[in-house]
Design a protein around this motif. Structure first.
Motif, PDB file in Angstrom:
ATOM      1  N   LYS A 232      -8.426   2.991  -9.795  1.00 43.58           N
ATOM      2  CA  LYS A 232      -9.502   3.965  -9.962  1.00 43.58           C
ATOM      3  C   LYS A 232     -10.062   4.416  -8.622  1.00 43.58           C
ATOM      4  CE  LYS A 232     -14.288   4.272 -11.621  1.00 43.58           C
ATOM      5  NZ  LYS A 232     -15.399   3.536 -12.290  1.00 43.58           N
ATOM      6  N   HIS A 233     -10.305   3.470  -7.714  1.00 44.39           N
ATOM      7  CA  HIS A 233     -10.995   3.794  -6.469  1.00 44.39           C
ATOM      8  C   HIS A 233     -10.054   4.148  -5.311  1.00 44.39           C
ATOM      9  CE1 HIS A 233     -15.142   2.842  -7.628  1.00 44.39           C
ATOM     10  NE2 HIS A 233     -14.618   1.924  -8.417  1.00 44.39           N
ATOM     11  N   HIS A 234      -8.825   3.629  -5.322  1.00 40.87           N
ATOM     12  CA  HIS A 234      -7.973   3.772  -4.146  1.00 40.87           C
ATOM     13  C   HIS A 234      -6.614   4.431  -4.419  1.00 40.87           C
ATOM     14  CE1 HIS A 234     -11.001   1.446  -2.122  1.00 40.87           C
ATOM     15  NE2 HIS A 234     -10.899   0.504  -3.039  1.00 40.87           N
ATOM     16  N   TYR A 235      -6.262   4.554  -5.703  1.00 39.51           N
ATOM     17  CA  TYR A 235      -5.026   5.257  -6.074  1.00 39.51           C
ATOM     18  C   TYR A 235      -5.301   6.197  -7.244  1.00 39.51           C
ATOM     19  CZ  TYR A 235      -2.532   1.683  -3.309  1.00 39.51           C
ATOM     20  OH  TYR A 235      -2.077   0.849  -2.303  1.00 39.51           O
ATOM     21  N   PRO A 236      -6.389   6.989  -7.183  1.00 34.96           N
ATOM     22  CA  PRO A 236      -6.760   7.805  -8.351  1.00 34.96           C
ATOM     23  C   PRO A 236      -5.717   8.847  -8.717  1.00 34.96           C
ATOM     24  CG  PRO A 236      -8.001   8.501  -6.408  1.00 34.96           C
ATOM     25  CD  PRO A 236      -7.291   7.231  -6.033  1.00 34.96           C
ATOM     26  N   GLU A 237      -4.882   9.234  -7.743  1.00 34.29           N
ATOM     27  CA  GLU A 237      -3.867  10.250  -8.012  1.00 34.29           C
ATOM     28  C   GLU A 237      -2.830   9.770  -9.029  1.00 34.29           C
ATOM     29  OE1 GLU A 237      -2.387   7.678  -4.658  1.00 34.29           O
ATOM     30  OE2 GLU A 237      -4.308   8.588  -5.243  1.00 34.29           O
ATOM     31  N   LEU A 238      -2.780   8.457  -9.286  1.00 29.96           N
ATOM     32  CA  LEU A 238      -1.790   7.916 -10.221  1.00 29.96           C
ATOM     33  C   LEU A 238      -2.206   8.090 -11.683  1.00 29.96           C
ATOM     34  CD1 LEU A 238      -0.813   4.607  -8.380  1.00 29.96           C
ATOM     35  CD2 LEU A 238       0.342   6.828  -8.317  1.00 29.96           C
ATOM     36  N   GLY A 239      -3.483   8.378 -11.927  1.00 30.97           N
ATOM     37  CA  GLY A 239      -3.949   8.589 -13.299  1.00 30.97           C
ATOM     38  C   GLY A 239      -4.622   7.360 -13.879  1.00 30.97           C
ATOM     39  N   GLU A 240      -4.937   7.449 -15.162  1.00 31.80           N
ATOM     40  CA  GLU A 240      -5.615   6.345 -15.842  1.00 31.80           C
ATOM     41  C   GLU A 240      -4.691   5.134 -15.929  1.00 31.80           C
ATOM     42  OE1 GLU A 240      -8.784   6.015 -17.072  1.00 31.80           O
ATOM     43  OE2 GLU A 240      -9.129   7.856 -15.926  1.00 31.80           O
ATOM     44  N   PRO A 241      -5.244   3.940 -15.677  1.00 33.36           N
ATOM     45  CA  PRO A 241      -4.402   2.734 -15.705  1.00 33.36           C
ATOM     46  C   PRO A 241      -3.695   2.541 -17.048  1.00 33.36           C
ATOM     47  CG  PRO A 241      -6.507   2.249 -14.666  1.00 33.36           C
ATOM     48  CD  PRO A 241      -6.624   3.638 -15.230  1.00 33.36           C
ATOM     49  N   SER A 242      -2.429   2.154 -16.957  1.00 35.35           N
ATOM     50  CA  SER A 242      -1.582   1.871 -18.110  1.00 35.35           C
ATOM     51  C   SER A 242      -0.394   1.084 -17.582  1.00 35.35           C
ATOM     52  CB  SER A 242      -1.100   3.174 -18.759  1.00 35.35           C
ATOM     53  OG  SER A 242      -0.214   3.855 -17.881  1.00 35.35           O
ATOM     54  N   PRO A 243       0.421   0.482 -18.435  1.00 42.50           N
ATOM     55  CA  PRO A 243       1.598  -0.234 -17.930  1.00 42.50           C
ATOM     56  C   PRO A 243       2.486   0.636 -17.041  1.00 42.50           C
ATOM     57  CG  PRO A 243       1.199  -0.850 -20.197  1.00 42.50           C
ATOM     58  CD  PRO A 243       0.222   0.251 -19.880  1.00 42.50           C
ATOM     59  N   GLU A 244       2.623   1.901 -17.398  1.00 41.10           N
ATOM     60  CA  GLU A 244       3.450   2.805 -16.577  1.00 41.10           C
ATOM     61  C   GLU A 244       2.788   3.086 -15.225  1.00 41.10           C
ATOM     62  OE1 GLU A 244       2.579   3.371 -19.767  1.00 41.10           O
ATOM     63  OE2 GLU A 244       4.538   2.783 -20.605  1.00 41.10           O
ATOM     64  N   VAL A 245       1.467   3.256 -15.236  1.00 40.22           N
ATOM     65  CA  VAL A 245       0.743   3.505 -13.981  1.00 40.22           C
ATOM     66  C   VAL A 245       0.765   2.271 -13.099  1.00 40.22           C
ATOM     67  CG1 VAL A 245      -1.562   3.939 -13.013  1.00 40.22           C
ATOM     68  CG2 VAL A 245      -0.682   5.371 -14.863  1.00 40.22           C
ATOM     69  N   TYR A 246       0.695   1.076 -13.689  1.00 51.30           N
ATOM     70  CA  TYR A 246       0.805  -0.157 -12.878  1.00 51.30           C
ATOM     71  C   TYR A 246       2.145  -0.184 -12.143  1.00 51.30           C
ATOM     72  CZ  TYR A 246      -3.088  -1.859 -15.798  1.00 51.30           C
ATOM     73  OH  TYR A 246      -4.281  -2.014 -16.449  1.00 51.30           O
ATOM     74  N   MET A 247       3.197   0.287 -12.811  1.00 46.46           N
ATOM     75  CA  MET A 247       4.520   0.321 -12.184  1.00 46.46           C
ATOM     76  C   MET A 247       4.511   1.283 -10.990  1.00 46.46           C
ATOM     77  SD  MET A 247       6.763  -1.648 -13.849  1.00 46.46           S
ATOM     78  CE  MET A 247       8.323  -0.898 -13.475  1.00 46.46           C
ATOM     79  N   ARG A 248       3.956   2.479 -11.201  1.00 45.82           N
ATOM     80  CA  ARG A 248       3.918   3.461 -10.108  1.00 45.82           C
ATOM     81  C   ARG A 248       3.024   2.979  -8.970  1.00 45.82           C
ATOM     82  NH1 ARG A 248       3.449   7.213 -14.424  1.00 45.82           N
ATOM     83  NH2 ARG A 248       1.302   7.771 -13.873  1.00 45.82           N
ATOM     84  N   TRP A 249       1.951   2.296  -9.348  1.00 48.31           N
ATOM     85  CA  TRP A 249       1.045   1.745  -8.340  1.00 48.31           C
ATOM     86  C   TRP A 249       1.762   0.716  -7.467  1.00 48.31           C
ATOM     87  CZ3 TRP A 249      -1.368  -3.344  -9.345  1.00 48.31           C
ATOM     88  CH2 TRP A 249      -2.170  -3.769  -8.277  1.00 48.31           C
ATOM     89  N   PHE A 250       2.501  -0.192  -8.086  1.00 43.64           N
ATOM     90  CA  PHE A 250       3.216  -1.195  -7.302  1.00 43.64           C
ATOM     91  C   PHE A 250       4.236  -0.546  -6.378  1.00 43.64           C
ATOM     92  CE2 PHE A 250       6.745  -4.333  -6.874  1.00 43.64           C
ATOM     93  CZ  PHE A 250       6.065  -5.234  -6.058  1.00 43.64           C
ATOM     94  N   GLU A 251       4.897   0.487  -6.864  1.00 45.92           N
ATOM     95  CA  GLU A 251       5.857   1.201  -6.013  1.00 45.92           C
ATOM     96  C   GLU A 251       5.159   1.802  -4.794  1.00 45.92           C
ATOM     97  OE1 GLU A 251       9.185   4.806  -6.181  1.00 45.92           O
ATOM     98  OE2 GLU A 251       8.231   4.106  -8.023  1.00 45.92           O
ATOM     99  N   GLU A 252       3.959   2.341  -4.996  1.00 47.87           N
ATOM    100  CA  GLU A 252       3.222   2.927  -3.875  1.00 47.87           C
ATOM    101  C   GLU A 252       2.751   1.848  -2.903  1.00 47.87           C
ATOM    102  OE1 GLU A 252       1.328   5.813  -1.428  1.00 47.87           O
ATOM    103  OE2 GLU A 252       3.041   5.804  -2.802  1.00 47.87           O
ATOM    104  N   VAL A 253       2.357   0.689  -3.421  1.00 46.33           N
ATOM    105  CA  VAL A 253       1.992  -0.424  -2.530  1.00 46.33           C
ATOM    106  C   VAL A 253       3.205  -0.812  -1.685  1.00 46.33           C
ATOM    107  CG1 VAL A 253       1.263  -2.841  -2.416  1.00 46.33           C
ATOM    108  CG2 VAL A 253       0.181  -1.288  -4.059  1.00 46.33           C
ATOM    109  N   CYS A 254       4.369  -0.865  -2.315  1.00 43.46           N
ATOM    110  CA  CYS A 254       5.605  -1.192  -1.579  1.00 43.46           C
ATOM    111  C   CYS A 254       5.884  -0.155  -0.495  1.00 43.46           C
ATOM    112  CB  CYS A 254       6.787  -1.288  -2.540  1.00 43.46           C
ATOM    113  SG  CYS A 254       6.754  -2.723  -3.640  1.00 43.46           S
ATOM    114  N   ARG A 255       5.708   1.118  -0.858  1.00 40.51           N
ATOM    115  CA  ARG A 255       5.968   2.186   0.111  1.00 40.51           C
ATOM    116  C   ARG A 255       5.019   2.084   1.297  1.00 40.51           C
ATOM    117  NH1 ARG A 255       4.316   6.655   2.131  1.00 40.51           N
ATOM    118  NH2 ARG A 255       2.337   6.551   1.002  1.00 40.51           N
ATOM    119  N   ARG A 256       3.733   1.921   1.014  1.00 46.08           N
ATOM    120  CA  ARG A 256       2.758   1.844   2.106  1.00 46.08           C
ATOM    121  C   ARG A 256       3.005   0.625   2.992  1.00 46.08           C
ATOM    122  NH1 ARG A 256      -3.268   3.556  -0.068  1.00 46.08           N
ATOM    123  NH2 ARG A 256      -2.662   5.314  -1.396  1.00 46.08           N
ATOM    124  N   THR A 257       3.368  -0.487   2.371  1.00 48.10           N
ATOM    125  CA  THR A 257       3.647  -1.687   3.156  1.00 48.10           C
ATOM    126  C   THR A 257       4.850  -1.467   4.064  1.00 48.10           C
ATOM    127  OG1 THR A 257       2.734  -3.083   1.384  1.00 48.10           O
ATOM    128  CG2 THR A 257       4.140  -4.161   3.019  1.00 48.10           C
TER     129      THR A 257
END
Length: 533
Positions: A232-257
């Protein structure tokens, strides 16, 4: 257009972490396990004589804060002596793998967050005091920090920012007037040192370990709430949290790392203690402890004496360790997704992003555009091998190469002399074999440079903008520490100003861009350090 500023003690703090997540409010500072919560509400412990030692003008201006006087209400707040009505200070609960082993509950043992401020661009930034006293997570420690480590964190946070490396920031360095007992090398030689508090700044200080703690404790609701908060606060572009959004979020964490690690490798930075509790969920460099910059180019070099036996966190190991840490994060968030095995695809994305980003950065450092990917990869790999064999100073080598590029393109008559000049300027005493290997690589590089169509001076300028002249070598930081301990802040202030423009020539400061002196090779704090702070 002028931007109005206010004093820190007058600034209105927001408190989204405290208000949206689950915390205990007992205010009990005794060390203990804190199951079921994301954080503990806790107030800093006042110090005897808070006084300002250093301030980041650029960061302060960005946050809309006026530079404080040496003593006063703002500095009291930066030391933990003053908690204003809008602050809701807390210490976060997290766990982590330390040197590859699960360590259980860790948490903010000496860091206390005051809340969040809104910057001039509308973004929000958390202000955290490191060294502000005990919390429930302090275990057997005192919650304090010494000037030595605090000055290093203050300087390096800002130096990395000006290098363009993803990083947390540092706003202020405050002396406490108190003494802190530390055993610098864990060798039974504990001594009193001056205490300090550094105010560090980031959008959030949430780490991989926050999620690990919730997962290991079986607190799935807390785990989901934390993930939802971060999205909500740091990856809002991903949309409302859901299992699919958690997947995209983890991918973005991997990319940034991956991007962060590529930056570390491109400037020769060694973090020194890449535990999972020292990995930012935003892909920022966090927790500056026993860090260092490569001087002789050695893939297995670590600045951390605690890591000498295994060299787990050595320079060349950092890409693989980050991947291992991301795997631990994947295990932690697996309960939130439908198909945990699918998280492996994001780990593959980390590897791909890291390789692509490192390659692009190395091309830029060498003044090259992609012509033949296979040949250019071989050229870059050959450079790493030649630098490792010859153990040249990485920073000086690339800087000298930048200046030499037009001459290498223009003429073949003086090539050997140019090669020798570059090697001698950067060498710490290479072997004949190492020198020959580097000369051979320089010939390959010169041949490759001739294939570029850009103007030679444009190539040089591009390389100079990618290869810093100034980095925070450990011996420079140690000189600033020793001076500050006697009350002389001139060395610190000079370093701070020079490191704001690390790619500029600044010829009046040339002595800060030289190889590590012989006397600093074995001096405490100048080459290697421990985790003691």
């Amino acid at each position: 257009m002028s931007i109005s500023t206010q004093s820190l003690e007058q600034a209105p703090f927001q408190n989204s972490f405290v208000e949206e997540l689950k915390g205990e409010a007992s205010r009990n500072k005794n060390p203990r396990q804190v199951p079921g919560y994301h954080y503990s509400r806790i107030e800093p412990t006042p110090v005897r004589d808070p006084h300002l030692l250093a301030w980041s003008d650029d960061l302060g201006g960005f946050l809309g804060l006026a530079r404080p006087e040496e003593r006063g209400p703002a500095v009291n707040a930066l030391a933990g002596n003053l908690v204003t009505e809008s602050m809701k200070p807390f210490a976060a609960r997290y766990g982590g793998h330390q040197f590859g082993h699960w360590a259980g509950q860790l948490g903010d043992g000496r860091a206390i967050s005051l809340g969040e401020l809104t910057a001039v661009d509308g973004s929000t930034w958390e202000i955290q005091l490191k060294g502000a006293g005990p919390t429930p997570y302090s275990r057997r420690a005192d919650g304090r920090a010494v000037l030595r480590s605090s000055l290093r964190e203050f300087l390096c946070s800002e130096a990395m920012y000006y290098l363009g490396v993803p990083t947390t920031r540092a706003l202020s360095l405050v002396g406490t007037g108190d003494k802190v007992v530390r055993d610098m090398f864990y060798n039974g030689n504990a001594q009193e040192e001056p205490g300090a508090v550094v105010a560090r700044v980031a959008p959030t200080f949430i780490r991989f370990g926050n999620f690990q703690m919730m997962a290991v404790a079986g607190e799935k609701d807390n785990l989901r709430a934390l993930a939802d908060y971060v999205i909500k606060h740091h990856y809002p572009e991903l949309g409302e949290p859901s299992p699919e959004v958690y997947m995209r979020w983890f991918e973005e964490v991997c990319r940034r790392t991956a991007v962060m690690i590529a930056h570390w490798m491109s400037v020769g930075f060694v973090h020194g203690v890449m535990n999972t509790d020292n990995m930012s969920i935003l892909g920022l460099t966090i927790d500056y402890g026993p860090y260092g910059w490569l001087e002789p180019y050695e893939l297995d070099w670590t600045p951390n004496t605690t890591d000498f036996s295994s060299r787990r966190y050595a320079f060349g190991q950092q890409p693989q360790v980050a991947l291992w840490n991301l795997y631990q994060l994947a295990r932690a968030i697996a309960p939130l997704v439908h198909e945990p095995e699918a998280l492996r695809g994001s780990l593959d994305q980390y590897t791909k992003t890291l390789a692509e980003t490192q390659h692009a950065m190395m091309l830029r450092k060498l003044g090259l555009t992609e012509l033949n990917q296979e040949e250019d990869r071989a050229l870059i790999e050959g450079l790493h091998e030649a630098m490792a064999e010859s153990q040249v100073d990485m920073t000086i080598f690339f800087r000298r190469l930048s200046h030499a590029a037009p001459a290498l393109i223009a003429s073949s008559e003086n090539q050997n002399a140019l090669f020798q000049e570059i090697v001698q300027a950067a060498s710490y005493g290479t072997s004949p074999e190492g020198e020959q290997m580097l000369h051979q690589w320089l010939q390959r590089y010169t041949d490759r440079l001739h294939q570029e169509s850009a103007d030679p001076e444009a190539i040089r300028e591009s390389m100079l903008s990618a290869n810093p002249k100034y980095v925070l070598r450990n011996y420079l930081a140690q000189q600033a520490i020793e001076a500050a301990e006697t009350g002389d802040l001139s060395v610190l202030n000079r370093l701070m100003e020079v490191l704001k423009t690390p790619f500029a020539e600044q010829p009046e400061h040339d002595e800060l861009a030289t190889k590590r002196p012989d006397w600093a090779r074995t001096k405490a704090g100048c080459a290697t350090l421990s985790c003691s702070s």
